[in-house]
Scaffold this motif. Sequence first.
Motif, PDB file in Angstrom:
ATOM      1  N   TYR A   1       0.857  -1.182  -0.067  1.00 25.21           N
ATOM      2  CA  TYR A   1      -0.072  -0.080   0.212  1.00 25.21           C
ATOM      3  C   TYR A   1       0.949   1.279  -0.101  1.00 25.21           C
ATOM      4  O   TYR A   1       1.665   1.443   0.765  1.00 25.21           O
ATOM      5  CB  TYR A   1      -1.133  -0.025   1.165  1.00 25.21           C
ATOM      6  CG  TYR A   1      -2.102  -1.141   1.125  1.00 25.21           C
ATOM      7  CD1 TYR A   1      -3.111  -0.926   0.701  1.00 25.21           C
ATOM      8  CD2 TYR A   1      -1.836  -2.420   1.936  1.00 25.21           C
ATOM      9  CE1 TYR A   1      -4.178  -1.894   0.436  1.00 25.21           C
ATOM     10  CE2 TYR A   1      -2.826  -3.259   1.608  1.00 25.21           C
ATOM     11  CZ  TYR A   1      -4.030  -3.118   0.736  1.00 25.21           C
ATOM     12  OH  TYR A   1      -4.869  -4.079   0.719  1.00 25.21           O
ATOM     13  N   THR A   2       0.783   2.104  -0.799  1.00 23.80           N
ATOM     14  CA  THR A   2       1.516   3.235  -1.043  1.00 23.80           C
ATOM     15  C   THR A   2       0.536   4.266  -1.735  1.00 23.80           C
ATOM     16  O   THR A   2      -0.318   4.245  -2.522  1.00 23.80           O
ATOM     17  CB  THR A   2       2.811   3.016  -1.943  1.00 23.80           C
ATOM     18  OG1 THR A   2       3.467   4.272  -2.244  1.00 23.80           O
ATOM     19  CG2 THR A   2       2.297   2.551  -3.263  1.00 23.80           C
ATOM     20  N   ASP A   3       1.032   5.683  -1.506  1.00 25.87           N
ATOM     21  CA  ASP A   3       0.171   6.749  -1.974  1.00 25.87           C
ATOM     22  C   ASP A   3       0.287   6.978  -3.316  1.00 25.87           C
ATOM     23  O   ASP A   3      -0.314   7.651  -3.910  1.00 25.87           O
ATOM     24  CB  ASP A   3       0.537   8.041  -1.006  1.00 25.87           C
ATOM     25  CG  ASP A   3       0.419   8.079   0.070  1.00 25.87           C
ATOM     26  OD1 ASP A   3      -0.955   7.338   0.671  1.00 25.87           O
ATOM     27  OD2 ASP A   3       0.880   8.559   1.028  1.00 25.87           O
ATOM     28  N   ASN A   4       1.290   6.448  -4.151  1.00 27.90           N
ATOM     29  CA  ASN A   4       1.742   6.635  -5.504  1.00 27.90           C
ATOM     30  C   ASN A   4       1.932   5.093  -6.232  1.00 27.90           C
ATOM     31  O   ASN A   4       3.252   5.039  -6.459  1.00 27.90           O
ATOM     32  CB  ASN A   4       2.681   7.739  -5.798  1.00 27.90           C
ATOM     33  CG  ASN A   4       2.708   8.003  -7.311  1.00 27.90           C
ATOM     34  OD1 ASN A   4       1.995   7.323  -8.166  1.00 27.90           O
ATOM     35  ND2 ASN A   4       3.057   9.509  -7.758  1.00 27.90           N
ATOM     36  N   PRO A   5       1.062   4.386  -6.337  1.00 25.88           N
ATOM     37  CA  PRO A   5       1.417   2.957  -6.884  1.00 25.88           C
ATOM     38  C   PRO A   5       2.259   2.898  -8.113  1.00 25.88           C
ATOM     39  O   PRO A   5       3.302   2.178  -8.316  1.00 25.88           O
ATOM     40  CB  PRO A   5       0.133   2.186  -7.021  1.00 25.88           C
ATOM     41  CG  PRO A   5      -0.712   2.814  -6.192  1.00 25.88           C
ATOM     42  CD  PRO A   5      -0.347   4.326  -6.275  1.00 25.88           C
TER      43      PRO A   5
ATOM     44  N   ARG B   1      -3.383   2.113  -3.562  1.00 25.35           N
ATOM     45  CA  ARG B   1      -3.143   2.807  -2.420  1.00 25.35           C
ATOM     46  C   ARG B   1      -3.849   2.635  -1.348  1.00 25.35           C
ATOM     47  O   ARG B   1      -4.875   1.706  -1.471  1.00 25.35           O
ATOM     48  CB  ARG B   1      -4.054   4.330  -3.127  1.00 25.35           C
ATOM     49  CG  ARG B   1      -3.264   4.974  -4.299  1.00 25.35           C
ATOM     50  CD  ARG B   1      -4.343   6.141  -4.946  1.00 25.35           C
ATOM     51  NE  ARG B   1      -3.510   6.836  -5.870  1.00 25.35           N
ATOM     52  CZ  ARG B   1      -3.114   6.453  -6.940  1.00 25.35           C
ATOM     53  NH1 ARG B   1      -3.714   5.272  -7.432  1.00 25.35           N
ATOM     54  NH2 ARG B   1      -2.513   7.172  -7.759  1.00 25.35           N
ATOM     55  N   PRO B   2      -3.497   2.906  -0.233  1.00 29.76           N
ATOM     56  CA  PRO B   2      -4.200   2.693   1.238  1.00 29.76           C
ATOM     57  C   PRO B   2      -5.609   3.147   0.958  1.00 29.76           C
ATOM     58  O   PRO B   2      -6.122   4.148   0.401  1.00 29.76           O
ATOM     59  CB  PRO B   2      -3.397   3.533   2.045  1.00 29.76           C
ATOM     60  CG  PRO B   2      -2.229   3.820   1.589  1.00 29.76           C
ATOM     61  CD  PRO B   2      -2.357   4.112  -0.240  1.00 29.76           C
ATOM     62  N   ARG B   3      -6.362   2.410   1.809  1.00 30.64           N
ATOM     63  CA  ARG B   3      -7.915   2.912   1.884  1.00 30.64           C
ATOM     64  C   ARG B   3      -7.980   3.821   2.955  1.00 30.64           C
ATOM     65  O   ARG B   3      -7.099   4.163   3.810  1.00 30.64           O
ATOM     66  CB  ARG B   3      -8.622   1.492   2.118  1.00 30.64           C
ATOM     67  CG  ARG B   3      -8.905   0.621   0.605  1.00 30.64           C
ATOM     68  CD  ARG B   3      -9.182  -0.826   1.107  1.00 30.64           C
ATOM     69  NE  ARG B   3      -9.138  -1.553   0.025  1.00 30.64           N
ATOM     70  CZ  ARG B   3      -8.269  -2.195  -0.836  1.00 30.64           C
ATOM     71  NH1 ARG B   3      -6.824  -1.842  -0.419  1.00 30.64           N
ATOM     72  NH2 ARG B   3      -8.467  -2.767  -1.781  1.00 30.64           N
ATOM     73  N   GLU B   4      -9.200   4.509   3.153  1.00 32.10           N
ATOM     74  CA  GLU B   4      -9.510   5.320   4.128  1.00 32.10           C
ATOM     75  C   GLU B   4      -8.836   4.956   5.354  1.00 32.10           C
ATOM     76  O   GLU B   4      -9.630   3.691   5.887  1.00 32.10           O
ATOM     77  CB  GLU B   4     -10.603   5.783   3.898  1.00 32.10           C
ATOM     78  CG  GLU B   4     -10.943   7.205   4.840  1.00 32.10           C
ATOM     79  CD  GLU B   4     -12.454   7.610   5.035  1.00 32.10           C
ATOM     80  OE1 GLU B   4     -13.046   8.186   5.807  1.00 32.10           O
ATOM     81  OE2 GLU B   4     -12.866   7.363   3.879  1.00 32.10           O
ATOM     82  N   GLY B   5      -8.066   5.658   6.178  1.00 28.32           N
ATOM     83  CA  GLY B   5      -7.825   5.080   7.609  1.00 28.32           C
ATOM     84  C   GLY B   5      -6.784   4.160   7.523  1.00 28.32           C
ATOM     85  O   GLY B   5      -6.403   3.633   8.687  1.00 28.32           O
ATOM     86  N   GLN B   6      -6.189   3.568   6.355  1.00 25.92           N
ATOM     87  CA  GLN B   6      -5.089   2.910   6.472  1.00 25.92           C
ATOM     88  C   GLN B   6      -3.764   3.391   6.083  1.00 25.92           C
ATOM     89  O   GLN B   6      -3.617   4.480   5.072  1.00 25.92           O
ATOM     90  CB  GLN B   6      -5.472   1.675   5.381  1.00 25.92           C
ATOM     91  CG  GLN B   6      -4.400   0.418   5.154  1.00 25.92           C
ATOM     92  CD  GLN B   6      -4.759  -0.170   4.172  1.00 25.92           C
ATOM     93  OE1 GLN B   6      -5.614  -0.117   3.217  1.00 25.92           O
ATOM     94  NE2 GLN B   6      -4.059  -1.467   4.020  1.00 25.92           N
ATOM     95  N   ASN B   7      -2.733   3.053   6.806  1.00 26.78           N
ATOM     96  CA  ASN B   7      -1.259   3.620   6.529  1.00 26.78           C
ATOM     97  C   ASN B   7      -0.573   2.803   5.302  1.00 26.78           C
ATOM     98  O   ASN B   7      -0.989   1.742   5.155  1.00 26.78           O
ATOM     99  CB  ASN B   7      -0.612   3.563   7.694  1.00 26.78           C
ATOM    100  CG  ASN B   7      -1.077   4.574   8.915  1.00 26.78           C
ATOM    101  OD1 ASN B   7      -1.555   5.355   8.659  1.00 26.78           O
ATOM    102  ND2 ASN B   7      -0.953   4.040  10.095  1.00 26.78           N
TER     103      ASN B   7
END
Length: 129
Positions: free
Chosen positions: A10-14, A58-64
């Motif tokens: 999980y990353t903000d920019n896959p 991308r991480p889902r809402e509330g996930q790091n």
Amino acid sequence: MPRVAHFEIYTDNPEAVQPFYREIFRWNFQKFQGGPVEYWLITTGPDDQPGINGGVTRPREGQNPGTLNTIAVASLDQTIKAIEQRGGKICVPKMAIPQSRLARLRRRSGGQRFWNHRAGYQCKVIRRI
């Protein structure tokens, strides 16, 4: 014995992390079409060698950002019951996903925080560690 059958990064920019894994580890990425979220399947090596494949999203809402492991189990309901009996907490309730069902848990102690548990995992486990 249940084994890790899949991993997810999980990353903000896959798309930005793919060249790193491609260049360092020679992993291949293929965008999964038709799913509810942007998702890239990762092939980590030839089918006749040990290892597992994964995905990046991308991480889902509330996930790091981080890594999540999927463990294939014979019965998701029985596994959830055993987790709760031993003090674990189900963070994401059981839900249907393509070809399977999953739930996420957190152990009561530190260390690895999230795991996927899939029952009826119909994608064959191609490589094992």
